[in-house]
Design a protein around this motif. Structure first.
Motif, PDB file in Angstrom:
ATOM      1  N   ASN A  16       0.719  -0.641   0.184  1.00 54.42           N
ATOM      2  CA  ASN A  16       0.279  -0.406  -0.218  1.00 54.42           C
ATOM      3  C   ASN A  16       0.837   0.816  -0.273  1.00 54.42           C
ATOM      4  O   ASN A  16       0.103   2.176   0.121  1.00 54.42           O
ATOM      5  N   GLY A  17       2.090   1.467   0.150  1.00 53.37           N
ATOM      6  CA  GLY A  17       3.458   2.358  -0.219  1.00 53.37           C
ATOM      7  C   GLY A  17       3.121   2.659  -1.382  1.00 53.37           C
ATOM      8  O   GLY A  17       3.643   3.926  -1.931  1.00 53.37           O
ATOM      9  N   PHE A  22      -2.477  -1.906  -3.906  1.00 47.18           N
ATOM     10  CA  PHE A  22      -3.636  -2.897  -2.656  1.00 47.18           C
ATOM     11  C   PHE A  22      -4.383  -2.100  -2.717  1.00 47.18           C
ATOM     12  O   PHE A  22      -5.052  -1.130  -2.658  1.00 47.18           O
ATOM     13  N   SER A  23      -5.514  -3.134  -2.975  1.00 48.56           N
ATOM     14  CA  SER A  23      -6.762  -2.721  -2.353  1.00 48.56           C
ATOM     15  C   SER A  23      -7.681  -3.943  -0.961  1.00 48.56           C
ATOM     16  O   SER A  23      -7.595  -4.903  -2.008  1.00 48.56           O
ATOM     17  N   LEU A  24      -8.228  -2.823  -0.601  1.00 44.79           N
ATOM     18  CA  LEU A  24      -8.193  -4.206   1.008  1.00 44.79           C
ATOM     19  C   LEU A  24     -10.449  -4.172   0.604  1.00 44.79           C
ATOM     20  O   LEU A  24     -10.782  -3.742  -0.168  1.00 44.79           O
ATOM     21  N   GLN A  25     -10.233  -5.682   0.090  1.00 37.91           N
ATOM     22  CA  GLN A  25     -12.089  -6.238  -0.006  1.00 37.91           C
ATOM     23  C   GLN A  25     -12.667  -6.572   1.258  1.00 37.91           C
ATOM     24  O   GLN A  25     -13.693  -5.922   1.159  1.00 37.91           O
ATOM     25  N   SER A  26     -11.963  -6.898   2.126  1.00 41.01           N
ATOM     26  CA  SER A  26     -12.889  -7.323   2.912  1.00 41.01           C
ATOM     27  C   SER A  26     -11.903  -8.215   4.301  1.00 41.01           C
ATOM     28  O   SER A  26     -10.822  -8.544   4.201  1.00 41.01           O
ATOM     29  N   LEU A  27     -12.383  -7.101   5.383  1.00 43.16           N
ATOM     30  CA  LEU A  27     -11.748  -7.510   6.795  1.00 43.16           C
ATOM     31  C   LEU A  27     -12.596  -8.402   7.806  1.00 43.16           C
ATOM     32  O   LEU A  27     -13.794  -7.618   8.746  1.00 43.16           O
ATOM     33  N   LYS A  28     -12.480 -10.071   8.639  1.00 41.82           N
ATOM     34  CA  LYS A  28     -12.601 -10.882   9.149  1.00 41.82           C
ATOM     35  C   LYS A  28     -12.931 -11.309  10.231  1.00 41.82           C
ATOM     36  O   LYS A  28     -12.366 -11.768   9.706  1.00 41.82           O
ATOM     37  N   PHE A  29     -13.348 -11.619  11.199  1.00 42.16           N
ATOM     38  CA  PHE A  29     -13.034 -12.375  12.445  1.00 42.16           C
ATOM     39  C   PHE A  29     -13.716 -13.680  12.016  1.00 42.16           C
ATOM     40  O   PHE A  29     -14.342 -14.619  11.157  1.00 42.16           O
ATOM     41  N   ALA A  30     -13.361 -14.689  12.602  1.00 39.40           N
ATOM     42  CA  ALA A  30     -13.571 -15.800  12.425  1.00 39.40           C
ATOM     43  C   ALA A  30     -15.074 -16.738  12.489  1.00 39.40           C
ATOM     44  O   ALA A  30     -16.099 -17.425  11.990  1.00 39.40           O
ATOM     45  N   LEU A  67      -2.345  -5.320  -7.278  1.00 41.11           N
ATOM     46  CA  LEU A  67      -2.079  -4.769  -9.459  1.00 41.11           C
ATOM     47  C   LEU A  67      -0.965  -4.849  -9.320  1.00 41.11           C
ATOM     48  O   LEU A  67      -0.847  -3.356  -9.252  1.00 41.11           O
ATOM     49  N   ILE A  68       0.121  -6.204  -9.576  1.00 40.54           N
ATOM     50  CA  ILE A  68       1.084  -5.762  -9.036  1.00 40.54           C
ATOM     51  C   ILE A  68       1.940  -4.715 -10.664  1.00 40.54           C
ATOM     52  O   ILE A  68       1.195  -5.355 -11.807  1.00 40.54           O
ATOM     53  N   PRO A  69       2.480  -3.946 -10.052  1.00 43.22           N
ATOM     54  CA  PRO A  69       3.109  -2.853 -11.484  1.00 43.22           C
ATOM     55  C   PRO A  69       3.930  -3.506 -12.108  1.00 43.22           C
ATOM     56  O   PRO A  69       4.870  -4.732 -11.419  1.00 43.22           O
ATOM     57  N   PRO A  70       4.656  -2.851 -13.187  1.00 43.73           N
ATOM     58  CA  PRO A  70       5.970  -3.308 -13.895  1.00 43.73           C
ATOM     59  C   PRO A  70       6.940  -2.124 -13.046  1.00 43.73           C
ATOM     60  O   PRO A  70       6.552  -1.721 -12.811  1.00 43.73           O
ATOM     61  N   ILE A  71       7.580  -3.096 -13.158  1.00 46.14           N
ATOM     62  CA  ILE A  71       8.810  -2.731 -12.634  1.00 46.14           C
ATOM     63  C   ILE A  71       9.597  -1.279 -13.319  1.00 46.14           C
ATOM     64  O   ILE A  71       9.528  -0.951 -14.717  1.00 46.14           O
ATOM     65  N   ASP A  72       9.550  -0.824 -12.371  1.00 49.00           N
ATOM     66  CA  ASP A  72       9.777   1.133 -13.054  1.00 49.00           C
ATOM     67  C   ASP A  72      11.531   0.750 -13.639  1.00 49.00           C
ATOM     68  O   ASP A  72      12.298   2.256 -12.804  1.00 49.00           O
ATOM     69  N   VAL A  73      11.609   0.933 -14.177  1.00 50.90           N
ATOM     70  CA  VAL A  73      13.154   0.792 -14.265  1.00 50.90           C
ATOM     71  C   VAL A  73      13.376   2.327 -15.021  1.00 50.90           C
ATOM     72  O   VAL A  73      12.627   2.673 -15.806  1.00 50.90           O
ATOM     73  N   GLY A  74      14.979   2.678 -14.166  1.00 57.62           N
ATOM     74  CA  GLY A  74      14.322   4.392 -15.086  1.00 57.62           C
ATOM     75  C   GLY A  74      13.221   5.156 -13.454  1.00 57.62           C
ATOM     76  O   GLY A  74      14.356   6.367 -13.566  1.00 57.62           O
ATOM     77  N   GLY A  75      13.531   5.123 -12.646  1.00 53.24           N
ATOM     78  CA  GLY A  75      11.874   5.370 -12.427  1.00 53.24           C
ATOM     79  C   GLY A  75      11.778   5.073 -11.140  1.00 53.24           C
ATOM     80  O   GLY A  75      13.140   5.084 -10.302  1.00 53.24           O
TER      81      GLY A  75
END
Length: 292
Positions: A16-17, A22-30, A67-75
């Motif tokens: 999430n940096g 990163f996108s959070l869909q849900s967070l639940k306990f047991a 959503l895996i980003p492309p490797i930011d070559v040079g960025g």
């Protein structure tokens, strides 16, 4: 974490940096009860439904998309290519949410900067069911610990007592491996561009890096104590510099292609990243505040 009951847990979510990863869909306990939480940057604070006493446990499920980003070559994010993809590899480094370390009353979360490491991680037992839709037969998974192929598209990955679980997936990896005198297998995954032509002829820089890794691992064991796993994985990365994780390290492909002698960055970065298997991996220092 002390003698007082916990009323909240803090998770650090490294992906999430970067924006839109990163996108959070849900967070639940047991019991399927939705959790109350606050996510700001890489820090997620989870409110517990009731205080958690020392030596007790709870179970929760976090459902998220990456959503895996492309490797930011040079960025600006080039050095974070350990979470990214190129046309020949996909790297999953620090891709999973982890429980933050608690020091006194403080949960430790460091905000990200572009160069260097800012993590402080506790150890955990990792067990991952990993599936790839329509996986080709030529696919290789470079990963630490135990890898069990369950089907043509499914693997079970496990690594006990480790600070993270990271891996790389590629279709055209060339694998070289060698054992140390203490029966640790060093596996090196590279591409064909690690074979270079120079004034003296053809050189396999992967073989050179593998020999360097074996010698450095043996030296560190004699100085600092046993390496805790039976395998060490090393990967040629399509991003600058290098990066360490538990049981696996990346070394930038530029150093394989630019090898010119023993006093090269391929030597330096290889032995540097392997040294992190003691400092960071075994001794969990705060890499932001106490990198030495």
């Amino acid at each position: 974490v002390g003698d007082a009951p916990l009323t909240a847990l803090v998770l650090n979510i490294k992906p999430n940096g970067q924006p839109n990863v990163f996108s959070l869909q849900s967070l639940k306990f047991a019991d399927e009860q939705p959790a109350k939480y606050q996510l700001v940057g890489q820090r997620l604070e989870l409110v517990l439904p009731e205080p958690l006493d020392p030596n007790c446990s709870l179970q929760f499920t976090i459902d998220f998309n990456l959503l895996i980003p492309p490797i930011d070559v040079g960025g600006v994010h080039a050095y974070q290519g350990y979470l990214g993809y190129s046309d020949r590899q996909t790297n999953l480094g620090q891709w999973l949410p982890v429980i933050a370390v608690k020091q006194g009353d403080t949960w430790v979360s460091h905000e990200d900067i572009a160069i260097g490491e800012q993590e402080i991680l506790d150890v955990a037992n990792w067990n991952i069911n990993f599936r790839i839709t329509d996986a080709p037969d030529t696919l290789r998974i470079a990963a630490p610990g135990t890898i069990e192929k369950v089907s043509d598209s499914e693997w079970n990955l496990s690594l006990p007592n480790a600070r993270d679980y990271s891996l790389s997936v590629g279709e055209n990896y060339r694998l070289l491996q060698q054992e140390t005198t203490n029966n640790v297998t060093v596996e090196l995954y590279t591409f064909d561009d690690a074979i270079i032509v120079n004034d003296t002829g053809t050189m396999d820089t992967a073989a050179y890096a593998l020999n360097t890794a074996v010698k450095s691992l043996s030296l560190y064991e004699s100085l600092y104590g046993a390496y805790p796993l039976n395998r060490l994985v090393m990967v040629e990365g399509d991003f600058p510099d290098g990066m360490e994780f538990s049981g696996i390290v990346f070394v930038g492909g530029e150093y394989f292609r630019g090898l010119s002698g023993v006093e090269s960055y391929l030597t330096l970065i290889s032995v540097h990243e392997i040294a992190h298997q003691w400092w960071y991996s075994q001794i969990g220092n705060d890499q932001a505040l106490h990198p030495w």
